[in-house]
Structure formats: structure tokens, C-alpha cells
Design a protein around this motif. Structure first.
Motif, mmCIF file in Angstrom:
data_model
loop_
_atom_site.group_PDB
_atom_site.id
_atom_site.type_symbol
_atom_site.label_atom_id
_atom_site.label_comp_id
_atom_site.label_asym_id
_atom_site.label_seq_id
_atom_site.Cartn_x
_atom_site.Cartn_y
_atom_site.Cartn_z
ATOM 1 N N GLY A 163 37.212 29.401 50.433
ATOM 2 C CA GLY A 163 36.929 28.767 51.582
ATOM 3 C C GLY A 163 36.255 27.380 51.682
ATOM 4 N N THR A 164 36.732 26.966 52.729
ATOM 5 C CA THR A 164 36.352 25.349 52.926
ATOM 6 C C THR A 164 35.373 25.277 54.063
ATOM 7 N N GLY A 165 34.570 24.241 53.930
ATOM 8 C CA GLY A 165 33.381 23.843 55.151
ATOM 9 C C GLY A 165 32.874 22.196 54.940
ATOM 10 N N PRO A 166 32.159 21.879 56.000
ATOM 11 C CA PRO A 166 31.534 20.482 55.787
ATOM 12 C C PRO A 166 30.458 20.503 54.623
ATOM 13 N N THR A 167 29.806 21.455 54.328
ATOM 14 C CA THR A 167 28.801 21.436 53.182
ATOM 15 C C THR A 167 29.313 22.356 52.178
ATOM 16 N N SER B 194 28.555 25.972 53.378
ATOM 17 C CA SER B 194 29.461 26.627 54.128
ATOM 18 C C SER B 194 30.543 26.846 53.594
ATOM 19 N N ALA B 195 30.944 26.163 52.511
ATOM 20 C CA ALA B 195 32.268 26.427 51.971
ATOM 21 C C ALA B 195 32.104 27.756 51.064
ATOM 22 N N TYR B 196 30.694 28.005 50.525
ATOM 23 C CA TYR B 196 30.381 29.072 49.783
ATOM 24 C C TYR B 196 30.599 30.465 50.637
ATOM 25 N N ASP B 197 29.931 30.294 52.012
ATOM 26 C CA ASP B 197 29.761 31.328 52.848
ATOM 27 C C ASP B 197 31.309 31.626 53.388
ATOM 28 N N ALA B 198 32.054 30.495 53.347
ATOM 29 C CA ALA B 198 33.484 30.881 53.858
ATOM 30 C C ALA B 198 34.207 31.541 52.748
ATOM 31 N N ALA B 199 33.991 31.266 51.485
ATOM 32 C CA ALA B 199 34.830 32.197 50.319
ATOM 33 C C ALA B 199 34.285 33.475 50.358
ATOM 34 N N LEU B 200 32.830 33.869 50.434
ATOM 35 C CA LEU B 200 32.516 35.154 50.573
ATOM 36 C C LEU B 200 32.932 35.922 51.773
ATOM 37 N N ALA B 201 32.946 35.186 52.910
ATOM 38 C CA ALA B 201 33.702 35.888 54.095
ATOM 39 C C ALA B 201 35.055 36.229 53.762
ATOM 40 N N ASP B 202 35.896 35.290 52.985
ATOM 41 C CA ASP B 202 37.146 35.634 52.668
ATOM 42 C C ASP B 202 37.505 36.888 51.696
ATOM 43 N N THR C 30 24.233 44.293 44.467
ATOM 44 C CA THR C 30 24.311 44.137 43.279
ATOM 45 C C THR C 30 25.439 43.674 42.776
ATOM 46 N N VAL C 31 25.626 42.410 42.052
ATOM 47 C CA VAL C 31 27.124 41.807 41.890
ATOM 48 C C VAL C 31 27.041 41.128 40.502
ATOM 49 N N VAL C 32 28.022 40.800 40.162
ATOM 50 C CA VAL C 32 28.332 39.825 39.012
ATOM 51 C C VAL C 32 29.226 38.907 39.605
ATOM 52 N N GLU C 33 29.137 37.602 39.444
ATOM 53 C CA GLU C 33 29.885 36.718 40.408
ATOM 54 C C GLU C 33 30.277 35.397 39.592
ATOM 55 N N ALA C 34 31.509 34.957 39.815
ATOM 56 C CA ALA C 34 32.054 33.819 39.184
ATOM 57 C C ALA C 34 32.419 32.851 40.561
ATOM 58 N N SER C 35 31.669 31.884 40.609
ATOM 59 C CA SER C 35 31.829 30.955 41.828
ATOM 60 C C SER C 35 31.766 29.279 41.543
ATOM 61 N N ALA C 36 32.333 28.616 42.237
ATOM 62 C CA ALA C 36 32.490 27.348 41.980
ATOM 63 C C ALA C 36 32.881 26.490 43.305
ATOM 64 N N THR C 37 32.093 25.347 43.677
ATOM 65 C CA THR C 37 32.249 24.614 44.729
ATOM 66 C C THR C 37 32.348 23.119 44.484
ATOM 67 N N ARG C 38 33.106 22.675 45.151
ATOM 68 C CA ARG C 38 33.307 21.016 44.908
ATOM 69 C C ARG C 38 33.747 20.320 46.129
ATOM 70 N N ASP D 272 41.049 19.364 50.399
ATOM 71 C CA ASP D 272 41.109 17.972 50.703
ATOM 72 C C ASP D 272 39.759 16.928 50.687
ATOM 73 N N ALA D 273 40.221 15.578 50.763
ATOM 74 C CA ALA D 273 39.239 14.684 50.766
ATOM 75 C C ALA D 273 38.391 14.991 51.974
ATOM 76 N N GLY D 274 36.772 14.748 51.677
ATOM 77 C CA GLY D 274 36.019 14.936 52.692
ATOM 78 C C GLY D 274 35.536 16.443 53.108
ATOM 79 N N THR D 275 36.105 17.419 52.341
ATOM 80 C CA THR D 275 35.871 18.622 52.640
ATOM 81 C C THR D 275 35.312 19.361 51.345
ATOM 82 N N TYR D 276 34.336 20.289 51.449
ATOM 83 C CA TYR D 276 34.049 20.932 50.176
ATOM 84 C C TYR D 276 34.850 22.368 50.294
ATOM 85 N N ALA D 277 34.953 22.859 49.051
ATOM 86 C CA ALA D 277 35.719 23.959 48.744
ATOM 87 C C ALA D 277 35.046 24.953 47.930
ATOM 88 N N SER D 278 35.201 26.326 48.081
ATOM 89 C CA SER D 278 34.458 27.026 47.041
ATOM 90 C C SER D 278 35.800 28.251 46.752
#
Length: 165
Positions: A11-15, A18-26, A64-72, A145-151
Motif C-alpha cells: 500500500g501507499t500513503g502520504p505518511t 498510512s502506507a502501512y495501514d494501506a498494506a494491512l488493508a490489502d 497474534t501474528v508473525v510479521e515481515a514489514s517494511a516501509t519507505r 513514487d517520489a513523494g509517496t510512502y509505500a509498505s
């Protein structure tokens, strides 16, 4: 027998959040309070790769989870990988024995994090006197994309959610 479902998303977002939340929603895991545990799979648990998680209970509950996650922030790659391996059950038991999850994530390609997972699973197998029978790895990757966060997330969700209070 309990089921552990492996789901993944991007997922992507302005912060970052929000990108992490969008990835969880996906992955359909955005409505739970995720509680991370170390990476041991209980004996007789079935691990099922589902991509998108089914409804696992009411919103706001603990999962309860085991999670791999990255955001940039973009531009660039962000990838997450989760792998698992199971052992044989006891000779007189029905089902599988315990197993292991291993997770890796970062600002890199999916092949790199998948190789880190393979290396981690091999090291985990070497620490145990179990007879392992299989291995599987799932990855998620996104190029923001530039100016966007992604997770990118890959999550193993243990069973159903439980009330927090």
C-alpha cells in the motif's frame, strides 16, 4: 487443529503509518491489533497461504501474528518476505510436528529478502533436532513514487482474533 493464515499486501500513503495501514488493508488485516510473537509454529497447526485473510473476528480485537514489514519513501524498492518450514509429527501422532517461520524485509528486491528468509530457515533448522519436510516463502514488493510512502507486509495470522479487554 488450528489454522495459521499467511496473507500479504502492499500500500501507499502520504505518511509511513498510512502506507502501512494501506498494506494491512490489502491483506485484510487492518482492523485488528496485531500482537507479534516469535517464529515457532505449534505442532498440528496448519499453515495456509491465502493472500488476503478472511474475516478473523470483530474489529479492534487482538490477533497474534508473525510479521515481515517494511516501509519507505519513494522512489525505490521495498519488499517483505515470510517463509515457513514444518517438521514431521511424532510417529504415533496425527498431523505435523512443530515448525518455524522466518521473516525479512527491507529497501531491496524481493529476491534479496527471500534469500535472507531461506538462510534464516536453514539456521533455524540447524538449531533443532526435528526432521523438516518442506519450505515455502511468500513475498510482497512495491516501488513507491517520489513523494509517496509505500509498505509491503507478509503476515502469518494465528487462528482467530480475541478480545483485548
Amino acid at each position: 487443529m488450528s489454522t495459521i493464515r499467511v496473507a500479504w499486501g502492499t500500500g501507499t500513503g502520504p505518511t509511513e503509518m498510512s502506507a502501512y495501514d494501506a498494506a494491512l488493508a490489502d491483506a485484510n488485516l487492518h482492523n485488528y491489533n496485531l500482537v507479534a510473537v516469535s517464529s515457532v509454529i505449534p505442532a498440528d497447526a496448519e499453515v495456509e497461504a491465502v493472500g488476503t485473510a478472511p474475516d478473523l473476528g470483530p474489529a479492534g480485537e487482538r490477533l497474534t501474528v508473525v510479521e515481515a514489514s517494511a516501509t519507505r519513501a519513494g522512489p525505490g524498492h521495498v519488499s517483505a518476505a515470510l517463509g515457513w518450514t514444518a517438521s514431521e509429527g511424532e510417529p504415533d501422532a496425527d498431523g505435523s510436528g512443530p515448525g518455524l517461520f522466518y521473516e525479512a524485509a527491507g529497501e531491496t528486491d524481493p529476491e534479496v529478502v527471500a534469500e535472507r528468509v531461506r538462510t534464516g530457515l536453514a539456521a533455524g533448522r540447524d538449531l533443532r533436532e526435528w526432521t523438516f519436510t518442506d519450505e515455502r516463502i511468500e513475498t510482497a514488493t512495491i516501488d513507491p513514487d517520489a513523494g509517496t510512502y509505500a509498505s509491503a507486509v507478509v503476515i502469518a495470522a494465528y487462528g482467530e482474533s480475541e478480545p483485548i479487554c
